[in-house]
Every structure is written in structure tokens, then in C-alpha cells.
Write a protein that holds these residues in place. Structure first.
Motif, PDB file in Angstrom:
ATOM      1  N   ASN A   7       0.800  -1.215   0.000  1.00  0.00           N
ATOM      2  CA  ASN A   7       0.000   0.000   0.000  1.00  0.00           C
ATOM      3  C   ASN A   7       0.836   1.269   0.000  1.00  0.00           C
ATOM      4  OD1 ASN A   7      -2.458  -1.273  -0.128  1.00  0.00           O
ATOM      5  ND2 ASN A   7      -2.606  -1.504   2.084  1.00  0.00           N
TER       6      ASN A   7
ATOM      7  N   THR B 269       2.497   2.872  -7.161  1.00  0.00           N
ATOM      8  CA  THR B 269       1.738   2.251  -8.230  1.00  0.00           C
ATOM      9  C   THR B 269       0.441   1.653  -7.705  1.00  0.00           C
ATOM     10  OG1 THR B 269       3.002   0.233  -7.963  1.00  0.00           O
ATOM     11  CG2 THR B 269       3.721   1.730  -9.686  1.00  0.00           C
ATOM     12  N   CYS B 270       0.485   1.072  -6.538  1.00  0.00           N
ATOM     13  CA  CYS B 270      -0.729   0.511  -5.948  1.00  0.00           C
ATOM     14  C   CYS B 270      -1.717   1.619  -5.608  1.00  0.00           C
ATOM     15  CB  CYS B 270      -0.384  -0.296  -4.705  1.00  0.00           C
ATOM     16  SG  CYS B 270      -1.827  -1.000  -3.890  1.00  0.00           S
ATOM     17  N   ARG B 271      -1.233   2.652  -4.943  1.00  0.00           N
ATOM     18  CA  ARG B 271      -2.117   3.766  -4.567  1.00  0.00           C
ATOM     19  C   ARG B 271      -2.682   4.441  -5.810  1.00  0.00           C
ATOM     20  NH1 ARG B 271       1.242   7.009   0.019  1.00  0.00           N
ATOM     21  NH2 ARG B 271       2.118   7.891  -1.861  1.00  0.00           N
ATOM     22  N   SER B 272      -1.801   4.760  -6.750  1.00  0.00           N
ATOM     23  CA  SER B 272      -2.260   5.452  -7.959  1.00  0.00           C
ATOM     24  C   SER B 272      -3.252   4.610  -8.748  1.00  0.00           C
ATOM     25  CB  SER B 272      -1.072   5.800  -8.860  1.00  0.00           C
ATOM     26  OG  SER B 272      -0.234   6.713  -8.214  1.00  0.00           O
ATOM     27  N   SER B 273      -2.942   3.336  -8.905  1.00  0.00           N
ATOM     28  CA  SER B 273      -3.826   2.457  -9.665  1.00  0.00           C
ATOM     29  C   SER B 273      -5.191   2.326  -9.012  1.00  0.00           C
ATOM     30  CB  SER B 273      -3.207   1.067  -9.810  1.00  0.00           C
ATOM     31  OG  SER B 273      -2.024   1.142 -10.542  1.00  0.00           O
ATOM     32  N   THR B 274      -5.202   2.145  -7.694  1.00  0.00           N
ATOM     33  CA  THR B 274      -6.463   1.987  -6.977  1.00  0.00           C
ATOM     34  C   THR B 274      -7.302   3.258  -7.064  1.00  0.00           C
ATOM     35  OG1 THR B 274      -5.435   0.421  -5.468  1.00  0.00           O
ATOM     36  CG2 THR B 274      -7.492   1.412  -4.744  1.00  0.00           C
ATOM     37  N   LEU B 275      -6.667   4.401  -6.817  1.00  0.00           N
ATOM     38  CA  LEU B 275      -7.392   5.673  -6.907  1.00  0.00           C
ATOM     39  C   LEU B 275      -7.893   5.919  -8.329  1.00  0.00           C
ATOM     40  CD1 LEU B 275      -5.142   7.929  -4.667  1.00  0.00           C
ATOM     41  CD2 LEU B 275      -7.493   7.213  -4.194  1.00  0.00           C
ATOM     42  N   TYR B 276      -7.055   5.622  -9.296  1.00  0.00           N
ATOM     43  CA  TYR B 276      -7.437   5.849 -10.693  1.00  0.00           C
ATOM     44  C   TYR B 276      -8.650   5.001 -11.075  1.00  0.00           C
ATOM     45  CZ  TYR B 276      -7.048   6.434 -15.708  1.00  0.00           C
ATOM     46  OH  TYR B 276      -7.313   6.729 -17.019  1.00  0.00           O
ATOM     47  N   LEU B 277      -8.642   3.734 -10.696  1.00  0.00           N
ATOM     48  CA  LEU B 277      -9.766   2.858 -11.028  1.00  0.00           C
ATOM     49  C   LEU B 277     -11.066   3.354 -10.403  1.00  0.00           C
ATOM     50  CD1 LEU B 277      -8.096  -0.650 -10.739  1.00  0.00           C
ATOM     51  CD2 LEU B 277      -8.868   0.485 -12.821  1.00  0.00           C
ATOM     52  N   HIS B 278     -11.001   3.787  -9.152  1.00  0.00           N
ATOM     53  CA  HIS B 278     -12.203   4.296  -8.497  1.00  0.00           C
ATOM     54  C   HIS B 278     -12.661   5.620  -9.111  1.00  0.00           C
ATOM     55  CE1 HIS B 278     -11.207   1.246  -5.508  1.00  0.00           C
ATOM     56  NE2 HIS B 278     -12.467   1.314  -5.162  1.00  0.00           N
TER      57      HIS B 278
ATOM     58  N   GLU C 209     -14.423   4.882 -12.296  1.00  0.00           N
ATOM     59  CA  GLU C 209     -15.765   4.372 -12.020  1.00  0.00           C
ATOM     60  C   GLU C 209     -16.719   5.523 -11.727  1.00  0.00           C
ATOM     61  OE1 GLU C 209     -18.893   1.581 -11.425  1.00  0.00           O
ATOM     62  OE2 GLU C 209     -17.029   1.588 -12.568  1.00  0.00           O
TER      63      GLU C 209
END
Length: 143
Positions: free
Chosen positions: A68, A72-81, A84
Motif C-alpha cells: 500500500n 503504483t498501488c495507490r495510484s492504480s487503486t485511486l485511478y480505477l475508483h 468508475e
């Protein structure tokens, strides 16, 4: 074929250059009936364990790092949400207005918190990479 089939080397030099067996070697291995690659031909850089040998500016990708905290994990997760929300907000005028208001409220709420950076965010990594490239370029110009 060298060392009784434990090592293959081709004159095309692909393994020496790229660390991957060439089609010539693969054909010979097939011809002699080998069913699996020799461990000697599987370089660490082509495995999931290659993360152990990263340079310092990519150290956050190393194995056993807290996922976390990886940008890349933070950016990817935020970007996907966020995408949406864009998809849902584009469904009608009502959803558009609601999503836009909430996004503006969220930006106002988060902006003061974002002033204190932990040094591993997307922008931090971009700045570090740009600095690394500038240092490398300066070194090349001096030499």
C-alpha cells in the motif's frame, strides 16, 4: 551443446546479449528431447524474483515492501475508483451534478492533507526519476 546438455550456446549470441535462448537453441533442445529448461538458462532478471536486484530509484518495487505504500498501488487503486465515478457520473444530468459536487468537496478536504508528502507518491517518483535522468545527462555531457 556444452557440459553434456546442461548449457547451450549459439553463435547468434542472443543469450549472451539478452539473456533469452534463441530459436536455434530451442530447436536443438526440442530435437534432443529436452522436456524442461535447465536452471542455468533462466536468469533472475526474467523471473518474479528480479525485484531483489533493482537500482535505488526503483527500490520501492522490491519484494517484501509494503504494497500500500507503493505509488503504483495507490495510484492504480485511486485511478480505477475515479474512472468508475466518471462512468457513473456520465449516466445522467443528476448523477453528473452529484458526482461533480462531491468531487469538488473532496478536493477541498484533501488538498491541505496532501501538502505533507510521504515521499513515495506518483509525483515524488516522477520528480526523483527526472532528477536521476538529469544527473545522468549531466554526467554524459561532462564526459
Amino acid at each position: 551443446m556444452l557440459d553434456d546438455g546442461e548449457w547451450f550456446e549459439c553463435e547468434c549470441g542472443q543469450f549472451t546479449h539478452m539473456g533469452m535462448l534463441c530459436c536455434h537453441t530451442l530447436k536443438v533442445m526440442d530435437y534432443v528431447g529436452m522436456k524442461e529448461m535447465r536452471k542455468r538458462h533462466i536468469l533472475k532478471r526474467w523471473t518474479k524474483y528480479a525485484r531483489d536486484i533493482l537500482p535505488q530509484h526503483l527500490a520501492h518495487f522490491k519484494r517484501n515492501q509494503v504494497v500500500n505504500k507503493s505509488f503504483t498501488c495507490r495510484s492504480s487503486t485511486l485511478y480505477l475508483h475515479a474512472m468508475e465515478l466518471v462512468r457513473l457520473g456520465d449516466a445522467s444530468v443528476t448523477t453528473y451534478e452529484l458526482v461533480l459536487v462531491r468531487l469538488k468537496d473532496m478536493i477541498a478536504e484533501v488538498s491541505p492533507l496532501a501538502e505533507t508528502r510521504d515521499g513515495i507518491g506518483f509525483e515524488d517518483r516522477q520528480a526523483a526519476e527526472a532528477n536521476h535522468n538529469n544527473i545522468a545527462l549531466a554526467g554524459a555531457i561532462v564526459n
